[in-house]
Design a protein around this motif. Structure first.
Motif, PDB file in Angstrom:
ATOM      1  N   ARG A 240       0.863  -1.179   0.000  1.00 51.44           N
ATOM      2  CA  ARG A 240       0.000   0.000   0.000  1.00 51.44           C
ATOM      3  C   ARG A 240       0.902   1.232   0.000  1.00 51.44           C
ATOM      4  O   ARG A 240       1.778   1.367   0.858  1.00 51.44           O
ATOM      5  N   ASN A 241       0.679   2.099  -0.981  1.00 53.40           N
ATOM      6  CA  ASN A 241       1.510   3.302  -1.105  1.00 53.40           C
ATOM      7  C   ASN A 241       3.005   2.957  -1.170  1.00 53.40           C
ATOM      8  O   ASN A 241       3.854   3.673  -0.633  1.00 53.40           O
ATOM      9  N   GLY A 242       3.310   1.840  -1.844  1.00 54.42           N
ATOM     10  CA  GLY A 242       4.694   1.477  -2.039  1.00 54.42           C
ATOM     11  C   GLY A 242       5.384   0.831  -0.865  1.00 54.42           C
ATOM     12  O   GLY A 242       6.589   0.598  -0.909  1.00 54.42           O
ATOM     13  N   ARG A 243       4.634   0.503   0.190  1.00 55.15           N
ATOM     14  CA  ARG A 243       5.248  -0.129   1.365  1.00 55.15           C
ATOM     15  C   ARG A 243       4.592  -1.467   1.639  1.00 55.15           C
ATOM     16  O   ARG A 243       3.385  -1.646   1.443  1.00 55.15           O
ATOM     17  N   LEU A 244       5.370  -2.409   2.105  1.00 53.82           N
ATOM     18  CA  LEU A 244       4.870  -3.742   2.425  1.00 53.82           C
ATOM     19  C   LEU A 244       4.065  -3.674   3.720  1.00 53.82           C
ATOM     20  O   LEU A 244       4.614  -3.386   4.785  1.00 53.82           O
ATOM     21  N   VAL A 245       2.761  -3.926   3.637  1.00 48.05           N
ATOM     22  CA  VAL A 245       1.906  -3.828   4.819  1.00 48.05           C
ATOM     23  C   VAL A 245       1.400  -5.179   5.289  1.00 48.05           C
ATOM     24  O   VAL A 245       0.921  -5.301   6.416  1.00 48.05           O
ATOM     25  N   ALA A 246       1.471  -6.203   4.434  1.00 50.12           N
ATOM     26  CA  ALA A 246       0.981  -7.525   4.823  1.00 50.12           C
ATOM     27  C   ALA A 246       1.727  -8.587   4.031  1.00 50.12           C
ATOM     28  O   ALA A 246       2.133  -8.354   2.885  1.00 50.12           O
ATOM     29  N   ALA A 247       1.905  -9.755   4.631  1.00 48.27           N
ATOM     30  CA  ALA A 247       2.593 -10.854   3.953  1.00 48.27           C
ATOM     31  C   ALA A 247       2.371 -12.137   4.731  1.00 48.27           C
ATOM     32  O   ALA A 247       2.112 -12.108   5.944  1.00 48.27           O
ATOM     33  N   ASN A 248       2.460 -13.266   4.020  1.00 46.51           N
ATOM     34  CA  ASN A 248       2.443 -14.546   4.722  1.00 46.51           C
ATOM     35  C   ASN A 248       3.874 -14.998   4.971  1.00 46.51           C
ATOM     36  O   ASN A 248       4.839 -14.344   4.575  1.00 46.51           O
ATOM     37  N   ARG A 249       4.026 -16.128   5.651  1.00 48.36           N
ATOM     38  CA  ARG A 249       5.366 -16.612   6.014  1.00 48.36           C
ATOM     39  C   ARG A 249       6.225 -16.849   4.781  1.00 48.36           C
ATOM     40  O   ARG A 249       7.417 -16.537   4.768  1.00 48.36           O
ATOM     41  N   VAL A 250       5.604 -17.448   3.733  1.00 51.25           N
ATOM     42  CA  VAL A 250       6.371 -17.747   2.524  1.00 51.25           C
ATOM     43  C   VAL A 250       6.850 -16.454   1.881  1.00 51.25           C
ATOM     44  O   VAL A 250       8.014 -16.343   1.464  1.00 51.25           O
ATOM     45  N   GLY A 251       5.960 -15.457   1.809  1.00 47.54           N
ATOM     46  CA  GLY A 251       6.346 -14.185   1.222  1.00 47.54           C
ATOM     47  C   GLY A 251       7.499 -13.538   1.957  1.00 47.54           C
ATOM     48  O   GLY A 251       8.430 -13.001   1.351  1.00 47.54           O
ATOM     49  N   LEU A 252       7.457 -13.595   3.271  1.00 49.52           N
ATOM     50  CA  LEU A 252       8.553 -13.024   4.061  1.00 49.52           C
ATOM     51  C   LEU A 252       9.849 -13.794   3.847  1.00 49.52           C
ATOM     52  O   LEU A 252      10.922 -13.210   3.666  1.00 49.52           O
ATOM     53  N   SER A 253       9.750 -15.127   3.861  1.00 49.07           N
ATOM     54  CA  SER A 253      10.968 -15.938   3.737  1.00 49.07           C
ATOM     55  C   SER A 253      11.604 -15.814   2.353  1.00 49.07           C
ATOM     56  O   SER A 253      12.825 -15.951   2.223  1.00 49.07           O
ATOM     57  N   LEU A 254      10.804 -15.544   1.319  1.00 50.77           N
ATOM     58  CA  LEU A 254      11.371 -15.365  -0.021  1.00 50.77           C
ATOM     59  C   LEU A 254      12.399 -14.236  -0.051  1.00 50.77           C
ATOM     60  O   LEU A 254      13.347 -14.250  -0.840  1.00 50.77           O
ATOM     61  N   PHE A 255      12.205 -13.247   0.829  1.00 44.94           N
ATOM     62  CA  PHE A 255      13.096 -12.085   0.833  1.00 44.94           C
ATOM     63  C   PHE A 255      13.902 -11.972   2.121  1.00 44.94           C
ATOM     64  O   PHE A 255      14.553 -10.953   2.360  1.00 44.94           O
ATOM     65  N   GLY A 256      13.837 -12.990   2.957  1.00 43.33           N
ATOM     66  CA  GLY A 256      14.597 -12.957   4.202  1.00 43.33           C
ATOM     67  C   GLY A 256      14.102 -11.904   5.173  1.00 43.33           C
ATOM     68  O   GLY A 256      14.884 -11.357   5.964  1.00 43.33           O
ATOM     69  N   LEU A 257      12.790 -11.627   5.151  1.00 48.61           N
ATOM     70  CA  LEU A 257      12.220 -10.590   6.004  1.00 48.61           C
ATOM     71  C   LEU A 257      11.630 -11.186   7.280  1.00 48.61           C
ATOM     72  O   LEU A 257      11.349 -12.382   7.356  1.00 48.61           O
ATOM     73  N   GLU A 258      11.421 -10.329   8.268  1.00 48.74           N
ATOM     74  CA  GLU A 258      10.751 -10.691   9.508  1.00 48.74           C
ATOM     75  C   GLU A 258       9.426  -9.944   9.571  1.00 48.74           C
ATOM     76  O   GLU A 258       9.205  -8.975   8.826  1.00 48.74           O
ATOM     77  N   ARG A 259       8.557 -10.363  10.486  1.00 45.16           N
ATOM     78  CA  ARG A 259       7.264  -9.672  10.609  1.00 45.16           C
ATOM     79  C   ARG A 259       7.450  -8.211  11.016  1.00 45.16           C
ATOM     80  O   ARG A 259       6.621  -7.368  10.705  1.00 45.16           O
ATOM     81  N   GLY A 260       8.517  -7.917  11.714  1.00 49.15           N
ATOM     82  CA  GLY A 260       8.782  -6.539  12.098  1.00 49.15           C
ATOM     83  C   GLY A 260       9.057  -5.628  10.917  1.00 49.15           C
ATOM     84  O   GLY A 260       9.033  -4.401  11.051  1.00 49.15           O
ATOM     85  N   ASP A 261       9.327  -6.216   9.738  1.00 49.01           N
ATOM     86  CA  ASP A 261       9.567  -5.405   8.540  1.00 49.01           C
ATOM     87  C   ASP A 261       8.271  -4.953   7.887  1.00 49.01           C
ATOM     88  O   ASP A 261       8.304  -4.096   6.993  1.00 49.01           O
ATOM     89  N   LEU A 262       7.129  -5.534   8.298  1.00 46.32           N
ATOM     90  CA  LEU A 262       5.855  -5.103   7.747  1.00 46.32           C
ATOM     91  C   LEU A 262       5.601  -3.646   8.112  1.00 46.32           C
ATOM     92  O   LEU A 262       5.801  -3.237   9.260  1.00 46.32           O
ATOM     93  N   GLY A 263       5.172  -2.878   7.131  1.00 44.52           N
ATOM     94  CA  GLY A 263       4.967  -1.454   7.345  1.00 44.52           C
ATOM     95  C   GLY A 263       6.206  -0.624   7.106  1.00 44.52           C
ATOM     96  O   GLY A 263       6.133   0.601   7.130  1.00 44.52           O
ATOM     97  N   ARG A 264       7.337  -1.281   6.862  1.00 40.34           N
ATOM     98  CA  ARG A 264       8.589  -0.541   6.700  1.00 40.34           C
ATOM     99  C   ARG A 264       9.263  -0.796   5.347  1.00 40.34           C
ATOM    100  O   ARG A 264       9.786   0.117   4.730  1.00 40.34           O
TER     101      ARG A 264
END
Length: 629
Positions: A240-264
């Motif tokens: 939303r507005n160019g920022r990651l606001v939601a994702a599932n576990r697979v989506g996060l793991s594809l990019f090595g992200l954590e849930r804390g990266d949502l919104g950032r």
């Protein structure tokens, strides 16, 4: 990440228990690290290891209300619970669904093991948080935030060594834990694949959360393997507005992200190419050059599921007459004390069960305080995803991120300037945002996202929650320093079942809602005696339904009341059926079953559904004498 290391043998584990619980030593290497950390947390809470925890399941009406409160979780998890229950029946185990606090909403599977689990209160309506019952798969999965197995004597409480449990937490698209799926069985029977099955089922549940869409966001369905698209193993990422606001576990793991990266995390940091390429070509490169296949779901403009508006901004308190507050003398006195505190610049924390009128109380407090002529800004922290709550609450400057509004966004804190900021369900605020809110409350200024000059703030703060924040602090789900900052003055709103003037409340509300319709004495008595687990909100909704389904000027009798009111057990009967205070767990369970059957007029099927158990279990426990009913 799930715990994968093998559990130690019985002799090693028993030796480790003696070292930890009797000698006070730390048996590093003798038990899995996660189990040892949990034991330490439980000991720090003062839990007894050799005694049976005092687990008191809530009554059937309260369980129904809790299930209604978590209707979306219940609905989306139902297929997986039934699938696991069918497998569990053949392996002598059960599948369990809980909410994010460890309250068991559902338990299905082997009737034989349901009975055994019932002896340690592993049943619907019981809470299995770590802080209440010690180390166990449900509570420890909640505390650690990842899947875990707890086998036999690894349980903190010695009576729970009869259990082997595997549990995986369930997260919604915004990274908030919403529940736990658990498989529990007899400790004497190895459950080799239980953890894997639980994790697979959770992946399907979390994938289903995205089916209703993400409001005003592009939902990308991607994977490096085309064959996995359309399955629970596809990556889901919403921008939303160019920022990651939601994702599932697979989506996060594809990019090595954590849930804390949502919104950032910005889109440009993850993908090399615009979203349009994925729409047009069905493929896009990530920043490492890897090709990801997939497609884009167009933004939904409104939530497909019913949801209350998370934000309201109003200059004053005004509402329909039916919604006008009903305050007794004690609450009037609480309002006056809270007003004096708020006018002195001290935050007020309003506590109470769902439906007790926390926002109504807070709006009336605003109406009476010195800031009554200024805005009342209400923010439901449980209804806003982390990516939205940060931007909306704190605001952002122009160009703070790709897609941001050209003129930026002042944020809700500044909209509350001079007035009252009401943070509803503060206990559900994401942990990542709590430090920033604490700094704002301490400094009374904020720096918008994207930089800019700090802005001085002037607002009065009222918070509300149905959660036990002290427990949340002890379990690490709420910051202690933030809790102490907002809890200088607390107001506890009692549940409707504890009100001594329920009859007067029913009469007053019916005069507002009934529009000339009349309640018979029997109907009014039934309404007044019911415990109302949903509190005032449920009572008002029921009265409005009665008015809508009856003719103007008519008289409404008991037969027009909802079925749950007509079949509910009167308080006097419930008291008569209650077991002695010193009764053992089996006697309490049997008494509850008999009371449920009586309340359902002898209908075993209805009583079993109310209790959350199978008919065969209810028949077997009550004995052959009930089979003739």
């Amino acid at each position: 990440m799930a715990r994968t290391q093998a559990s130690p043998g019985n002799d090693t584990l028993l030796e480790a228990r003696r070292a930890f619980f009797e000698a006070g030593r730390s048996p590093v290497g003798q038990v899995p690290g996660g189990i040892l950390q949990s034991w330490r947390r439980c000991r720090g809470l003062g839990l007894a290891a050799n005694a049976r925890p005092a687990i008191e399941p809530i009554d059937a009406p309260s369980l129904r209300a809790m299930r209604e409160q978590h209707e979306r979780l219940w609905r989306l998890a139902r297929a997986e619970v039934e699938m696991l229950a069918a497998d569990a029946t053949s392996t002598g185990s059960i599948a369990i669904l809980t909410d994010a606090d460890g309250w068991i909403l559902d338990a299905e599977g082997s009737d034989a093991f349901l009975d055994k689990a019932g002896r340690v209160a592993l049943m619907p309506g019981a809470c299995w948080s770590e802080a209440r019952v010690g180390t166990n798969a449900i509570g420890t999965a909640i505390a650690d935030g990842h899947a875990v197995e707890v086998r036999g004597a690894e349980h903190y409480a010695a009576p729970h060594r009869i259990l082997n449990c595997a549990a995986a937490p369930i997260f919604d698209p915004y990274g908030r834990m919403v529940g736990v799926l658990d498989i529990s069985g007899d400790a004497a029977v190895a459950q080799v694949h239980a953890l894997g099955l639980a994790q697979l089922a959770v992946a399907h549940i979390e994938h289903r959360y995205f089916d209703e869409g993400i409001v005003d966001a592009d939902l990308l369905r991607v994977h490096s393997n085309r064959a996995l698209l359309g399955t629970a193993r596809e990556g889901l990422l919403a921008f939303r507005n160019g920022r990651l606001v939601a994702a599932n576990r697979v989506g996060l793991s594809l990019f090595g992200l954590e849930r804390g990266d949502l919104g950032r995390a910005p889109y440009e940091a993850l993908f090399d190419g615009a979203v349009s390429r994925l729409r047009d070509d069905g493929a896009v490169h990530d920043r490492t050059g890897r090709v990801l296949y997939g497609h884009v779901d167009e933004p939904t403009r409104t939530r497909r599921a019913r949801a209350a508006s998370p934000i309201t901004v109003s200059p004053a308190v005004a509402g329909a007459e039916a919604d006008a507050p009903l305050f007794d003398d004690a609450q009037q006195a609480e309002l006056e004390r809270a007003r004096r505190v708020l006018d002195a610049g001290i935050p007020v924390l309003v506590l109470g069960e769902t439906g007790t009128g926390k926002e109504v109380f807070s709006r009336e407090l605003h109406r009476r305080c010195a800031r009554a002529g200024r805005p009342f800004v209400a923010v439901n922290c449980a209804a806003l995803p982390e990516g939205l709550i940060e931007a909306e609450l704190f605001g952002y400057e122009s160009g703070a991120f790709t897609g941001a509004r050209k003129d930026g966004n002042a944020g809700l804190l500044r909209q509350a300037e001079g007035g009252v900021l009401f943070l509803d369900e503060i206990g559900d605020m994401p942990m990542a945002l709590q430090p920033r809110l604490l700094r704002v409350l301490q400094d009374r200024e904020l720096s918008p996202l994207g930089g800019g000059k700090p802005v001085k703030l002037d607002f009065a703060l009222v918070c509300a929650t149905h959660r036990h924040l002290e427990d949340a602090v002890a379990e690490g789900r709420f910051r202690a320093d933030l809790y102490y900052r907002i809890s200088h003055h607390t107001v506890a709103l009692p549940p409707l079942r504890d009100a001594t003037d329920r009859e007067a409340r029913v009469q007053t509300l019916w005069q507002r809602i009934g529009q000339g319709r009349r309640l018979t004495t029997a109907a009014q008595d039934t309404l007044s005696r019911y415990a109302w687990p949903g509190n005032l909100r449920q009572l008002v909704a029921s009265l409005r339904t009665l008015a809508a389904l009856s003719e103007p000027g008519s008289e409404i009798d008991v037969d027009a009341l909802p079925a749950y009111l007509r079949t509910s057990l009167p308080p006097t009967a419930a008291a008569a059926a209650a077991p002695p205070a010193d009764a053992d767990l089996d006697a309490i369970t049997l008494s509850s079953m008999r009371a449920a059957v009586d309340a359902c007029g002898g209908n075993i099927a209805h009583a079993a559904r109310r209790l959350g158990i199978s008919r065969s279990t209810l028949y077997r426990r009550l004995g052959a004498g009930l089979r003739g009913r």
